[in-house]
Design a protein around this motif. Structure first.
Motif, PDB file in Angstrom:
ATOM      1  N   GLN A  96      15.842  -1.396 -18.713  1.00  0.00           N
ATOM      2  CA  GLN A  96      16.479  -2.045 -19.856  1.00  0.00           C
ATOM      3  C   GLN A  96      15.755  -1.775 -21.165  1.00  0.00           C
ATOM      4  O   GLN A  96      16.377  -1.720 -22.229  1.00  0.00           O
ATOM      5  N   PHE A  97      14.433  -1.605 -21.119  1.00  0.00           N
ATOM      6  CA  PHE A  97      13.691  -1.310 -22.343  1.00  0.00           C
ATOM      7  C   PHE A  97      14.051   0.073 -22.878  1.00  0.00           C
ATOM      8  O   PHE A  97      14.250   0.252 -24.087  1.00  0.00           O
ATOM      9  N   LEU A  98      14.163   1.047 -21.982  1.00  0.00           N
ATOM     10  CA  LEU A  98      14.511   2.399 -22.407  1.00  0.00           C
ATOM     11  C   LEU A  98      15.937   2.446 -22.959  1.00  0.00           C
ATOM     12  O   LEU A  98      16.196   3.090 -23.979  1.00  0.00           O
ATOM     13  N   VAL A  99      16.851   1.763 -22.283  1.00  0.00           N
ATOM     14  CA  VAL A  99      18.235   1.723 -22.761  1.00  0.00           C
ATOM     15  C   VAL A  99      18.302   1.076 -24.141  1.00  0.00           C
ATOM     16  O   VAL A  99      19.039   1.526 -25.029  1.00  0.00           O
ATOM     17  N   SER A 100      17.510   0.028 -24.339  1.00  0.00           N
ATOM     18  CA  SER A 100      17.492  -0.639 -25.641  1.00  0.00           C
ATOM     19  C   SER A 100      17.035   0.310 -26.745  1.00  0.00           C
ATOM     20  O   SER A 100      17.609   0.336 -27.840  1.00  0.00           O
ATOM     21  N   MET A 101      15.998   1.094 -26.468  1.00  0.00           N
ATOM     22  CA  MET A 101      15.512   2.032 -27.477  1.00  0.00           C
ATOM     23  C   MET A 101      16.552   3.111 -27.773  1.00  0.00           C
ATOM     24  O   MET A 101      16.737   3.518 -28.932  1.00  0.00           O
TER      25      MET A 101
ATOM     26  N   ILE B 191      32.803  -6.522 -34.955  1.00  0.00           N
ATOM     27  CA  ILE B 191      32.693  -7.226 -33.672  1.00  0.00           C
ATOM     28  C   ILE B 191      33.116  -6.309 -32.526  1.00  0.00           C
ATOM     29  O   ILE B 191      32.464  -6.268 -31.469  1.00  0.00           O
ATOM     30  N   ILE B 192      34.190  -5.558 -32.722  1.00  0.00           N
ATOM     31  CA  ILE B 192      34.651  -4.624 -31.689  1.00  0.00           C
ATOM     32  C   ILE B 192      33.584  -3.555 -31.421  1.00  0.00           C
ATOM     33  O   ILE B 192      33.301  -3.203 -30.265  1.00  0.00           O
ATOM     34  N   ILE B 193      32.979  -3.020 -32.494  1.00  0.00           N
ATOM     35  CA  ILE B 193      31.932  -2.010 -32.323  1.00  0.00           C
ATOM     36  C   ILE B 193      30.739  -2.610 -31.585  1.00  0.00           C
ATOM     37  O   ILE B 193      30.123  -1.959 -30.727  1.00  0.00           O
ATOM     38  N   GLY B 194      30.400  -3.869 -31.883  1.00  0.00           N
ATOM     39  CA  GLY B 194      29.327  -4.525 -31.152  1.00  0.00           C
ATOM     40  C   GLY B 194      29.636  -4.665 -29.672  1.00  0.00           C
ATOM     41  O   GLY B 194      28.742  -4.506 -28.828  1.00  0.00           O
ATOM     42  N   ILE B 195      30.890  -4.932 -29.352  1.00  0.00           N
ATOM     43  CA  ILE B 195      31.285  -5.005 -27.938  1.00  0.00           C
ATOM     44  C   ILE B 195      31.107  -3.646 -27.259  1.00  0.00           C
ATOM     45  O   ILE B 195      30.684  -3.575 -26.099  1.00  0.00           O
ATOM     46  N   VAL B 196      31.398  -2.579 -27.981  1.00  0.00           N
ATOM     47  CA  VAL B 196      31.203  -1.233 -27.421  1.00  0.00           C
ATOM     48  C   VAL B 196      29.720  -0.991 -27.128  1.00  0.00           C
ATOM     49  O   VAL B 196      29.361  -0.455 -26.076  1.00  0.00           O
ATOM     50  N   PHE B 197      28.849  -1.394 -28.054  1.00  0.00           N
ATOM     51  CA  PHE B 197      27.411  -1.277 -27.798  1.00  0.00           C
ATOM     52  C   PHE B 197      27.009  -2.080 -26.566  1.00  0.00           C
ATOM     53  O   PHE B 197      26.214  -1.623 -25.735  1.00  0.00           O
ATOM     54  N   GLY B 198      27.522  -3.299 -26.455  1.00  0.00           N
ATOM     55  CA  GLY B 198      27.224  -4.107 -25.291  1.00  0.00           C
ATOM     56  C   GLY B 198      27.741  -3.491 -24.008  1.00  0.00           C
ATOM     57  O   GLY B 198      27.100  -3.594 -22.959  1.00  0.00           O
ATOM     58  N   LEU B 199      28.886  -2.822 -24.096  1.00  0.00           N
ATOM     59  CA  LEU B 199      29.439  -2.152 -22.920  1.00  0.00           C
ATOM     60  C   LEU B 199      28.529  -1.019 -22.471  1.00  0.00           C
ATOM     61  O   LEU B 199      28.283  -0.839 -21.270  1.00  0.00           O
ATOM     62  N   ILE B 200      28.016  -0.247 -23.428  1.00  0.00           N
ATOM     63  CA  ILE B 200      27.090   0.840 -23.094  1.00  0.00           C
ATOM     64  C   ILE B 200      25.839   0.282 -22.420  1.00  0.00           C
ATOM     65  O   ILE B 200      25.372   0.794 -21.399  1.00  0.00           O
ATOM     66  N   HIS B 201      25.295  -0.777 -23.010  1.00  0.00           N
ATOM     67  CA  HIS B 201      24.084  -1.383 -22.443  1.00  0.00           C
ATOM     68  C   HIS B 201      24.338  -1.928 -21.039  1.00  0.00           C
ATOM     69  O   HIS B 201      23.525  -1.743 -20.130  1.00  0.00           O
ATOM     70  N   SER B 202      25.468  -2.591 -20.858  1.00  0.00           N
ATOM     71  CA  SER B 202      25.770  -3.201 -19.563  1.00  0.00           C
ATOM     72  C   SER B 202      25.997  -2.159 -18.480  1.00  0.00           C
ATOM     73  O   SER B 202      25.504  -2.300 -17.351  1.00  0.00           O
ATOM     74  N   LEU B 203      26.740  -1.104 -18.789  1.00  0.00           N
ATOM     75  CA  LEU B 203      26.993  -0.071 -17.792  1.00  0.00           C
ATOM     76  C   LEU B 203      25.695   0.611 -17.364  1.00  0.00           C
ATOM     77  O   LEU B 203      25.493   0.911 -16.178  1.00  0.00           O
ATOM     78  N   ALA B 204      24.813   0.846 -18.336  1.00  0.00           N
ATOM     79  CA  ALA B 204      23.562   1.542 -18.013  1.00  0.00           C
ATOM     80  C   ALA B 204      22.613   0.656 -17.215  1.00  0.00           C
ATOM     81  O   ALA B 204      21.971   1.130 -16.267  1.00  0.00           O
ATOM     82  N   THR B 205      22.529  -0.620 -17.578  1.00  0.00           N
ATOM     83  CA  THR B 205      21.521  -1.486 -16.955  1.00  0.00           C
ATOM     84  C   THR B 205      22.033  -2.242 -15.740  1.00  0.00           C
ATOM     85  O   THR B 205      21.281  -2.471 -14.792  1.00  0.00           O
ATOM     86  N   LEU B 206      23.288  -2.652 -15.750  1.00  0.00           N
ATOM     87  CA  LEU B 206      23.813  -3.448 -14.651  1.00  0.00           C
ATOM     88  C   LEU B 206      24.420  -2.595 -13.550  1.00  0.00           C
ATOM     89  O   LEU B 206      24.254  -2.893 -12.364  1.00  0.00           O
TER      90      LEU B 206
ATOM     91  N   HIS C  83      29.225 -14.914 -10.030  1.00  0.00           N
ATOM     92  CA  HIS C  83      28.924 -13.490 -10.093  1.00  0.00           C
ATOM     93  C   HIS C  83      27.857 -13.245 -11.159  1.00  0.00           C
ATOM     94  O   HIS C  83      28.137 -13.342 -12.357  1.00  0.00           O
ATOM     95  N   VAL C  84      26.657 -12.925 -10.717  1.00  0.00           N
ATOM     96  CA  VAL C  84      25.533 -12.770 -11.635  1.00  0.00           C
ATOM     97  C   VAL C  84      25.725 -11.572 -12.554  1.00  0.00           C
ATOM     98  O   VAL C  84      25.615 -11.670 -13.782  1.00  0.00           O
ATOM     99  N   ARG C  85      26.036 -10.431 -11.981  1.00  0.00           N
ATOM    100  CA  ARG C  85      26.196  -9.225 -12.795  1.00  0.00           C
ATOM    101  C   ARG C  85      27.363  -9.358 -13.761  1.00  0.00           C
ATOM    102  O   ARG C  85      27.270  -8.943 -14.924  1.00  0.00           O
ATOM    103  N   ARG C  86      28.462  -9.896 -13.286  1.00  0.00           N
ATOM    104  CA  ARG C  86      29.624 -10.052 -14.146  1.00  0.00           C
ATOM    105  C   ARG C  86      29.303 -10.991 -15.313  1.00  0.00           C
ATOM    106  O   ARG C  86      29.696 -10.731 -16.455  1.00  0.00           O
ATOM    107  N   SER C  87      28.583 -12.064 -15.027  1.00  0.00           N
ATOM    108  CA  SER C  87      28.221 -13.002 -16.084  1.00  0.00           C
ATOM    109  C   SER C  87      27.292 -12.342 -17.089  1.00  0.00           C
ATOM    110  O   SER C  87      27.453 -12.507 -18.305  1.00  0.00           O
ATOM    111  N   ARG C  88      26.311 -11.590 -16.603  1.00  0.00           N
ATOM    112  CA  ARG C  88      25.415 -10.880 -17.515  1.00  0.00           C
ATOM    113  C   ARG C  88      26.177  -9.842 -18.331  1.00  0.00           C
ATOM    114  O   ARG C  88      25.831  -9.586 -19.494  1.00  0.00           O
ATOM    115  N   PHE C  89      27.171  -9.261 -17.739  1.00  0.00           N
ATOM    116  CA  PHE C  89      28.005  -8.294 -18.449  1.00  0.00           C
ATOM    117  C   PHE C  89      28.668  -8.950 -19.670  1.00  0.00           C
ATOM    118  O   PHE C  89      28.597  -8.434 -20.786  1.00  0.00           O
TER     119      PHE C  89
END
Length: 305
Positions: free
Chosen positions: A95-100, A74-89, A177-183
């Motif tokens: 977002q498609f490129l970041v996902s790939m 779960i912690i590692i998944g949060i790290v992945f989500g953090l990477i995705h959020s920082l890059a896209t938000l 806060h839209v971005r914060r919520s998406r984060f």
């Protein structure tokens, strides 16, 4: 030896549980206007992490090591989500490129981590086997999924989440806060994806350890929740249908008649072909939110909320 019909049904339930969790993360992302198609790689990393922890610590801690392994995934998944959020938000990267990128990064970690800690890529079934409380896993998973569904469609918080995807400007005018919520949603859905990879190994280890990947199940989940229009109940039905086909066809590969006429690799493609054809049939009715994959930029700001 052919699997009995009851065994196929049990395996269908076990296969559907992590698949539903994966689709749940995708539904939450889609409803909030987020694109993350890197779930397959995240699942592989979660599964590899689970295998490493269990194989290395099982002799010292016994079956309780599975809880530790789930927590770390779960912690590692949060790290992945953090990477995705920082890059896209924050940096508004596509977002498609970041996902790939995240997907292939996950594939790489699924190979590098076991080589680093164990010196081998694949695992034996004996090294990661833990006495399974399968029915408890099924009940807890279904309970969690429909709690998420109730929150999304029956609570004020769920209304905010759906509003973030449908009309982020109107939601922002209500001091949300839209971005914060998406984060936060991105972190949560990525942790679900990583956890589902570990859960796959826990309930059906053969789906991962023999090939060191999930054969595109993470990508297939995208088609499943898209066909279901991001609705929990319909997604559950489609997941059960695919899970049954997957388990039935795997069991049917042992039929002598079929084995003599159809190659096993072609026979194993049938569930995916059925999903592809179904997606093409139902795709015209699949409505995506207008803000889906679109970065939200608050008036007067360039980067931060």
């Amino acid at each position: 030896m052919l699997l009995s019909f009851s065994t196929i049904l049990v395996n269908t339930l076990l296969f559907a549980c992590p698949l539903l969790l994966l689709c749940t993360g995708g539904i939450l992302n889609t409803r909030a206007g987020i694109v993350n198609f890197g779930f397959d790689g995240i699942m592989c990393t979660g599964a590899a992490t689970y295998c490493i922890i269990v194989s290395q610590l099982k002799n010292n801690f016994g079956g309780g090591v599975a809880i530790l392994a789930f927590f770390i995934t779960i912690i590692i998944g949060i790290v992945f989500g953090l990477i995705h959020s920082l890059a896209t938000l924050l940096f508004r990267t596509n977002q498609f490129l970041v996902s790939m990128v995240i997907n292939y990064f996950g594939y790489g970690l699924a190979v590098i981590l076991p080589l680093t800690f164990t010196g081998e890529i694949n695992y034996s079934l004996a090294s990661i086997y833990i006495y399974q409380f399968s029915w408890i896993a099924i009940l807890v998973t279904f309970l969690a999924i429909y709690i998420f569904a109730a929150i999304l469609f029956l609570t004020k918080l769920g209304l905010y989440i759906r509003g973030i995807g449908e009309n982020p400007t109107a939601v922002a005018l209500n001091y949300i806060h839209v971005r914060r919520s998406r984060f936060y949603i991105s972190l949560f859905s990525s942790s679900l994806a990583c956890f589902s990879g570990a859960l796959f190994v826990y309930v059906l280890p053969s789906t991962f350890i023999y090939s060191n990947n999930f054969a595109g199940i993470g990508f297939l989940a995208i088609a499943l929740w898209m066909m279901a229009h991001s609705r929990f109940f319909l997604t559950s039905i489609i997941c059960f249908i695919f899970s049954f086909l997957y388990q039935y066809i795997n069991a049917s590969q042992t039929f002598i008649v079929i084995s003599n006429n159809i190659p096993s690799w072609l026979w194993g493609m049938f569930p995916y072909l059925i999903a592809l054809v179904s997606l093409m049939i139902f795709r015209p009715n699949t409505e995506l939110l207008k803000s889906w994959a679109q970065p939200y930029v608050k008036a007067g700001r360039k980067w931060l909320c």
